[in-house]
Write an enzyme that holds these catalytic residues in place. Sequence first.
Site, PDB file in Angstrom:
ATOM      1  N   GLU A 413     -27.578 -23.729 -35.388  1.00 24.56           N
ATOM      2  CA  GLU A 413     -28.643 -24.112 -34.453  1.00 24.56           C
ATOM      3  C   GLU A 413     -28.836 -23.063 -33.360  1.00 24.56           C
ATOM      4  OE1 GLU A 413     -28.091 -28.174 -33.147  1.00 24.56           O
ATOM      5  OE2 GLU A 413     -28.380 -28.898 -35.184  1.00 24.56           O
ATOM      6  N   GLU A 490     -26.365 -29.944 -41.888  1.00 22.31           N
ATOM      7  CA  GLU A 490     -25.825 -30.947 -40.952  1.00 22.31           C
ATOM      8  C   GLU A 490     -26.700 -32.175 -41.099  1.00 22.31           C
ATOM      9  OE1 GLU A 490     -24.490 -28.949 -37.289  1.00 22.31           O
ATOM     10  OE2 GLU A 490     -24.946 -30.846 -36.311  1.00 22.31           O
TER      11      GLU A 490
HETATM   12  C1  GAL Z   1     -26.084 -30.859 -33.806  1.00 24.69           C
HETATM   13  C2  GAL Z   1     -25.087 -29.770 -33.460  1.00 24.69           C
HETATM   14  C3  GAL Z   1     -23.659 -30.266 -33.550  1.00 24.69           C
HETATM   15  C4  GAL Z   1     -23.558 -31.566 -32.818  1.00 24.69           C
HETATM   16  C5  GAL Z   1     -24.503 -32.544 -33.446  1.00 24.69           C
HETATM   17  C6  GAL Z   1     -24.418 -33.943 -32.888  1.00 24.69           C
HETATM   18  O1  GAL Z   1     -27.346 -30.584 -33.350  1.00 24.69           O
HETATM   19  O2  GAL Z   1     -25.216 -28.697 -34.346  1.00 24.69           O
HETATM   20  O3  GAL Z   1     -22.783 -29.329 -33.015  1.00 24.69           O
HETATM   21  O4  GAL Z   1     -23.853 -31.348 -31.488  1.00 24.69           O
HETATM   22  O5  GAL Z   1     -25.809 -32.079 -33.241  1.00 24.69           O
HETATM   23  O6  GAL Z   1     -25.343 -34.775 -33.532  1.00 24.69           O
END
Ligand code: GAL
Length: 817
Positions: A413, A490
Site C-alpha cells: 500500500e 490482502e
Molecule cells: C491494510 C494495511 C495493513 C493493515 C490493514 C488493516 O490497509 O495494509 O497493514 O493496516 O489494512 O485492515
Amino acid sequence: MKRVLLLIGFVLANALQLSAQDLNFNEGWRFLNEKAEGAESPEYDDSEWREVTLPHDWAIEGPFDVKYNARAGGLPFHGTGWYRKEFTLPKGARDKVIRLEFEGAMYNAHVYINGKFVGNRPYGYIGFEYDISQYLNFGEGTNVVAVRLSPEDLSSRWYPGAGIYRSVWLKMDEKIHVDHWGTYITTPTVGPKKAVVQNETVIINRFSEDKTIVVKQEYFAPSGNKVAEGEEELLVKAGTEQTSALFVTIENPAIWGLENPHLYTQETSLWSEGKEMDRYSTKFGIREIAFDKDGFYLNSEKLRFQGVCLHHDNGPLGAAVNRRAIQRKLQIMKDMGVNAVRTSHNPPSRELLELCDEMGILVQDEAFDVWKLAKVPNGYNKFFEEWSEIDLADMIRRDRNHPSVVMWSIGNEILEQGKKEIGWKLAKQLHEVCVQMDPSRPTTAGFNYYSAPYDNNMAQQVDIAGMNYKPSMYSEVRKNYPYLPTYGSETSSVTSSRGVYHLPIEKYSTHESLQVTSYDIIGPPWAYPPDIEFYFQEQNPHSMGEFMWTGFDYLGEPTPYGGKDNSTNGYWNADWPARSSYFGAVDLSGFPKDRFYLYQSQWTSKPMIHVLPHWNWEGMEGQEIPVYCYTNCDEVELFVNGKSMGRKVKGKDKTNIIVDFLRYEPKSFDSPYRLSWMVPYEAGNIKVIGYKNGEKINEKSIFTAGKPYQLALEVDREKILADGVDLAYITVKVLDKEGNVCPLADNKVSFIVEGVGRLEAVGNGDPTSTASFQADNRKAFNGLCLAILKASKEKGEISLTAQSKGLKKASISIISE
Ligand code: GAL
C-alpha cells in the site's frame, strides 16, 4: 548458515576451536533501557545493568500505558536501549577473519567494538554483519561489543518490538572463506527423472597474495546420502572476491512440495594448498515455480494461495524470535488450511523461513510498508533514499535459497501509488534490484488504490499485481489488463474478539465494550466478510488466491478502535485500553476464533463442523439468537435440546443473517459459505449434524455451562528440549462441574512452576487487557487463558499448577530432555 559446532554456554577464551565456525553469541549480554553517556567505551562500568539473553524484546516487559501509542501496542518500544557484552579471544585467533552478525536489531543499531564505531543499520527487520577483526584484542585482553538502539515513537503502524530481538553470531574464519549469505542455489530443471542444481558461491580471499582455491560442492539428499558433487578451481586475487559457478545433475530428485517438503543440503568446502579453509552448508529444495495470467504453478500444478498475512510478533512473547513460537503459529495456520504466508510488511526472521521450508508453506517475502511518502511521522521513509536498495538486496541475498519463498514483494500500500511521476519509477527501480539479485522469482506489491496504480503504470512494473481489498475489481482489472497476473494480496480484514457475541449484533463496527462480535461480519470501512472474497475468487479463476488479513492477532493496530493512518498519538489512544488487533482468525494467545473455522471450511476437505455462538444466554429465554454453522459438509441439521430447527443445504438454503452489512449488497447479508438459523433461546444444548451425500459425517454440540467449578490444563507437547529456549504452551480452561468450558468465565488464575523450567509469559487473547504478559497470573478471557513455559538447559521435569479462588486446581507435568 555455517555449521554451528559449539552452541551453548561457551567461554570463548578456551572453548573456541580455530576452524571455521559460527558461534551463537546470544548469551551473557547486559542491557540498559536509557541513554548512557560513554557506554560504548570498554571502560564503562555496566555492572549495574541487567543481564539478558538474546533474542530480547525490552518493550514486551511493559507496562502497557495510555501514554504509549496504542497503535504500536501501547508498550514502551521507543527510546534508547544499550546492550553490552564482554568477551575474550584466544591468541591464535589473531590471523583469523572475525565477523559479528546480527539477524535483526530494532531499531537503528549503532555497533561499537572496544569503543570504536563499527557501523549503523537503521532498518530493524534486516540482518547485517561487520568484519570486526581490526578492532579486537587477543589473548589476555578483553573485548567489549556495545550496541545502541534508538527506536522512535510514531515510527510504526503496528508493534515493532524493541531490542536485539533476533540472534547474534560470532564468526571466526580463515582468510579464505565463503561470503555472508554467499551461496545462491537455483533449480533451473526440475523433473521426476532428473534435476539440475545450479549454484553460485562468493569466495573471499583476504590474504595479501593471490590464491588458487578449490571449491568443492557436495549434495546430500533428505536421507543424508550424498547424491552429487562438483568441483572448480579458481584463482582469487589478493584481497578480492570471486564467484564460483557450478551445476550438477541429481537423478530421481525428491521434489519439494507442500505435502512433502523435501530438503537437500549443499556442503561447500574451500581448499587452498591442500588445506580445508572453510565449510559452509546451505539447505535448499528442488522445486519449480511458474506463473502466467491464469495462475500460479508449483511443480507444474496450478495452486491457489490460501494465504494469511502475518506480522512478526509472537503475542505474549513480543517480537523476540523463538523458533517454537513461530512453529506453533505456523502449525495452527496449517490446521486452518493455510498454504502461504505473506510476511507483512517486512523481512521475516530466518526461523520463519526455515520452518516454512520444513513445513511446506509458501512465502511471499515482503520488504517494505513505506517508500518515500510517510505513513507515520518517523517511519522508514526517513531511511528509504539511502538504504532501500541495500535492504532489499540483502533481504533477497539472505532468503533466496529457501524453496518456500515464491515472490518478492517490494511494498505494501505504498502511497506513491497515487503519484503519477514517481510511483512507477521507484517500482521499476526496486523490481530491478529483485531481478538482479534473483531472476528466478516474480516480484509483486500490494496495491490498495484503484485505478491509480494501473493508470499510473506502477502495477505494470511488478510481475504479479497484488490487490488489497478490491475483490469486486478483479474482473475489471482482468478485462482492462488481460495479461497482468493478479491475486488478493490482502483480503477481508474482518474483526472479532474470541468468544464475544453481542446481541443484537452491533450495526457498526465499534461497541462500548471495546470488543467486536464474533459473528464474522464486522469490520472497518474497507473490510468485508471472508465470504465476499471466497465468492469473487470463485468468479475469477485466474486470480492466484488470497492472503487474508490476518492469520493471527498481533500487537498494535486495534482497529476498529483507535484511529486512522496519519493520525496523532492521542487519536489512536482514544479507545484505550484497546491495544492489539482484532483482525486475526486466531487470537493473540493462539486460540482459534470462530473465523478460523470459516476459513477451514473453505480451505480444507477433511470433514469439519463448527457452531456458534456459546449457549449461555441466561435472561434471554425465548429471544431469537442467530446460530451459525461453518462446515465443509453439504448439509447440516440443527437441534436445540433435541428438537430439529431444520436441515439446510450449504450454498442453497438462504442464510438468515440479519445484520445490515453496509457496504455490500444485498443489505441482508446472505452467504453460500455458511449456514444460519434464528432460534429462540432455551438453556440446554445445541447440536449440529453434518451430512455429505446424504450420509451423516460429523456432529458438534455446545452445552449451556454451569458455574465455574474447576480448572483444566492442556499442553501442546509433553516433551520439550532442554536447550534453554524451547517452549511448552499450556491452555488453561475454566470448566463447570460437567467439564463444559464456561464461555463467560474471567476467573483469575495463578501459576506455580516447579522443576527445570520457568514461566515465560501468560496471555488470554483479550485485546483490551493491560495486565503484564510476564505476571505469574492471568484472568481467563471467555473461559480460557494461556501459560507459556520455557525450558532451562537442565534435563528433567517441569510442572505447572494453576489455581483460582473457589475453583478446583489443576496440575500438569512435562519432560524436558
Ligand atoms: C491494510 C494495511 C495493513 C493493515 C490493514 C488493516 O490497509 O495494509 O497493514 O493496516 O489494512 O485492515
